[in-house]
Design a protein around this motif. Structure first.
Motif, short mmCIF file in Angstrom:
data_model
loop_
_atom_site.label_atom_id
_atom_site.label_comp_id
_atom_site.label_asym_id
_atom_site.label_seq_id
_atom_site.Cartn_x
_atom_site.Cartn_y
_atom_site.Cartn_z
N SER A 20 -3.82 18.13 7.62
CA SER A 20 -4.44 17.16 8.53
C SER A 20 -3.98 15.74 8.22
O SER A 20 -3.64 14.97 9.14
CB SER A 20 -5.97 17.25 8.40
N ILE A 21 -3.94 15.38 6.95
CA ILE A 21 -3.53 14.03 6.55
C ILE A 21 -2.06 13.80 6.88
O ILE A 21 -1.68 12.74 7.39
CB ILE A 21 -3.83 13.80 5.06
N VAL A 22 -1.21 14.78 6.60
CA VAL A 22 0.22 14.63 6.91
C VAL A 22 0.41 14.48 8.42
O VAL A 22 1.12 13.57 8.88
CB VAL A 22 1.03 15.82 6.36
N LYS A 23 -0.22 15.33 9.19
CA LYS A 23 -0.06 15.28 10.65
C LYS A 23 -0.68 14.03 11.27
O LYS A 23 -0.26 13.59 12.34
CB LYS A 23 -0.62 16.54 11.29
N ASP A 24 -1.65 13.43 10.58
CA ASP A 24 -2.25 12.19 11.06
C ASP A 24 -1.22 11.05 11.11
O ASP A 24 -1.34 10.14 11.91
CB ASP A 24 -3.43 11.81 10.17
N GLY A 25 -0.21 11.13 10.26
CA GLY A 25 0.91 10.21 10.34
C GLY A 25 0.63 8.78 9.93
O GLY A 25 1.35 7.87 10.34
N GLN A 26 -0.38 8.56 9.09
CA GLN A 26 -0.73 7.19 8.72
C GLN A 26 -0.51 6.86 7.25
O GLN A 26 -0.49 5.68 6.89
CB GLN A 26 -2.20 6.92 9.08
N THR A 27 -0.34 7.89 6.40
CA THR A 27 -0.27 7.60 4.96
C THR A 27 0.80 8.36 4.18
O THR A 27 1.12 7.96 3.07
CB THR A 27 -1.63 7.86 4.29
N TYR A 28 1.33 9.43 4.70
CA TYR A 28 2.32 10.23 3.96
C TYR A 28 3.54 10.49 4.81
O TYR A 28 3.44 10.76 6.00
CB TYR A 28 1.71 11.57 3.50
N ALA A 29 4.71 10.47 4.15
CA ALA A 29 5.98 10.67 4.83
C ALA A 29 6.49 12.11 4.76
O ALA A 29 7.65 12.36 5.03
CB ALA A 29 7.03 9.72 4.24
N TYR A 30 5.61 13.04 4.42
CA TYR A 30 6.02 14.44 4.43
C TYR A 30 6.38 14.86 5.85
O TYR A 30 5.81 14.34 6.82
CB TYR A 30 4.89 15.34 3.94
N PRO A 31 7.28 15.83 6.00
CA PRO A 31 7.61 16.34 7.35
C PRO A 31 6.38 16.97 8.02
O PRO A 31 5.56 17.59 7.34
CB PRO A 31 8.68 17.40 7.09
N ASN A 32 6.29 16.83 9.32
CA ASN A 32 5.16 17.39 10.07
C ASN A 32 5.22 18.91 10.20
O ASN A 32 4.22 19.53 10.53
CB ASN A 32 5.10 16.78 11.48
N ASP A 33 6.37 19.50 9.96
CA ASP A 33 6.51 20.94 10.17
C ASP A 33 6.31 21.78 8.90
O ASP A 33 6.67 22.95 8.86
CB ASP A 33 7.86 21.26 10.80
N LEU A 34 5.68 21.20 7.89
CA LEU A 34 5.39 21.98 6.69
C LEU A 34 4.42 23.10 7.01
O LEU A 34 3.56 22.95 7.88
CB LEU A 34 4.78 21.08 5.60
N THR A 35 4.56 24.17 6.29
CA THR A 35 3.62 25.30 6.40
C THR A 35 2.84 25.39 5.08
O THR A 35 3.20 24.72 4.10
CB THR A 35 4.35 26.63 6.64
N ILE A 36 1.85 26.23 5.06
CA ILE A 36 1.08 26.41 3.83
C ILE A 36 1.99 26.83 2.68
O ILE A 36 1.78 26.43 1.53
CB ILE A 36 -0.09 27.41 4.04
N ASP A 37 3.04 27.58 2.98
CA ASP A 37 3.95 28.04 1.94
C ASP A 37 4.99 27.00 1.55
O ASP A 37 5.33 26.89 0.37
CB ASP A 37 4.65 29.33 2.39
N THR A 38 5.51 26.23 2.51
CA THR A 38 6.53 25.24 2.16
C THR A 38 5.92 23.98 1.54
O THR A 38 6.60 23.27 0.80
CB THR A 38 7.39 24.86 3.39
N ALA A 39 4.65 23.72 1.81
CA ALA A 39 4.00 22.53 1.25
C ALA A 39 3.53 22.76 -0.19
O ALA A 39 3.50 21.81 -0.99
CB ALA A 39 2.82 22.12 2.12
N LYS A 40 3.17 23.97 -0.51
CA LYS A 40 2.59 24.26 -1.83
C LYS A 40 3.44 23.76 -2.99
O LYS A 40 2.93 23.08 -3.89
CB LYS A 40 2.29 25.75 -1.96
N PRO A 41 4.76 24.04 -3.03
CA PRO A 41 5.53 23.56 -4.18
C PRO A 41 5.71 22.04 -4.21
O PRO A 41 6.03 21.48 -5.26
CB PRO A 41 6.88 24.28 -4.04
N LEU A 42 5.49 21.38 -3.09
CA LEU A 42 5.55 19.92 -3.08
C LEU A 42 4.33 19.30 -3.76
O LEU A 42 4.40 18.18 -4.27
CB LEU A 42 5.64 19.39 -1.64
N TRP A 43 3.21 20.00 -3.72
CA TRP A 43 1.96 19.47 -4.29
C TRP A 43 1.65 20.09 -5.66
O TRP A 43 1.28 19.39 -6.59
CB TRP A 43 0.80 19.69 -3.33
#
Length: 161
Positions: A20-43
């Motif tokens: 939700s925070i990433v897709k909100d587009g106001q505070t993080y520059a992560y790609p919008n197309d992350l999935t639960i699996d592709t985002a996990k190793p980033l965090w």
């Protein structure tokens, strides 16, 4: 509210507000197309990275990840990222995560903490970090493409330990 190390079983509880925070587009520059699996190793990065969660009544209110800002000769400076579930804002989770991170960095022997990309329009985060002793040491103009405001600056913030 407690802060504890994050586990793999916490990720499905972190993911909804992360997404939700990433897709909100106001505070993080992560790609919008992350999935639960592709985002996990980033965090949930492997050591020396470390992730924690803020938990109250078995509900994950927020999370932070921390570790060295750079490898090798830059590894004496820590960095971190923080996310608080929008539904839990105003309850102190962000401050508690921030205080925990500073204490963790000191205990781990880091010499300083550097935040590389605090969006200048994220005034609540900027104020929190300044209240915890961080200084804005520079701002990269137009480095963040804010969903509503367009190009805005990214602060580099620093706390000597």
């Amino acid at each position: 509210m407690i802060i504890r190390s994050a586990t793999d079983t916490d990720w499905p509880l972190i993911w909804p507000f992360f997404d939700s925070i990433v897709k909100d587009g106001q505070t993080y520059a992560y790609p919008n197309d992350l999935t639960i699996d592709t985002a996990k190793p980033l965090w949930l990065e492997p050591a020396p990275g470390h992730a924690v969660v803020a938990v109250e009544d078995d509900v994950v209110l927020g999370s932070a990840k921390m570790g060295p800002n750079r490898p090798g000769r830059g590894a004496h400076v820590a960095t971190a990222s923080f996310m608080v579930d929008p539904a839990a804002r105003g309850r102190g989770a962000g401050r508690l995560l921030g205080v925990h991170m500073v204490e963790w960095a000191r205990a781990e022997g880091y010499r300083a903490i550097q935040f590389n990309a605090v969006v200048e329009t994220n005034t609540s985060a900027v104020k929190l970090w300044q209240n915890l002793g961080f200084q804005i040491i520079g701002t990269v103009p137009e480095a963040f493409d804010h969903r509503e405001l367009g190009l805005v600056g990214l602060h580099v913030m620093y706390l000597p330990l």
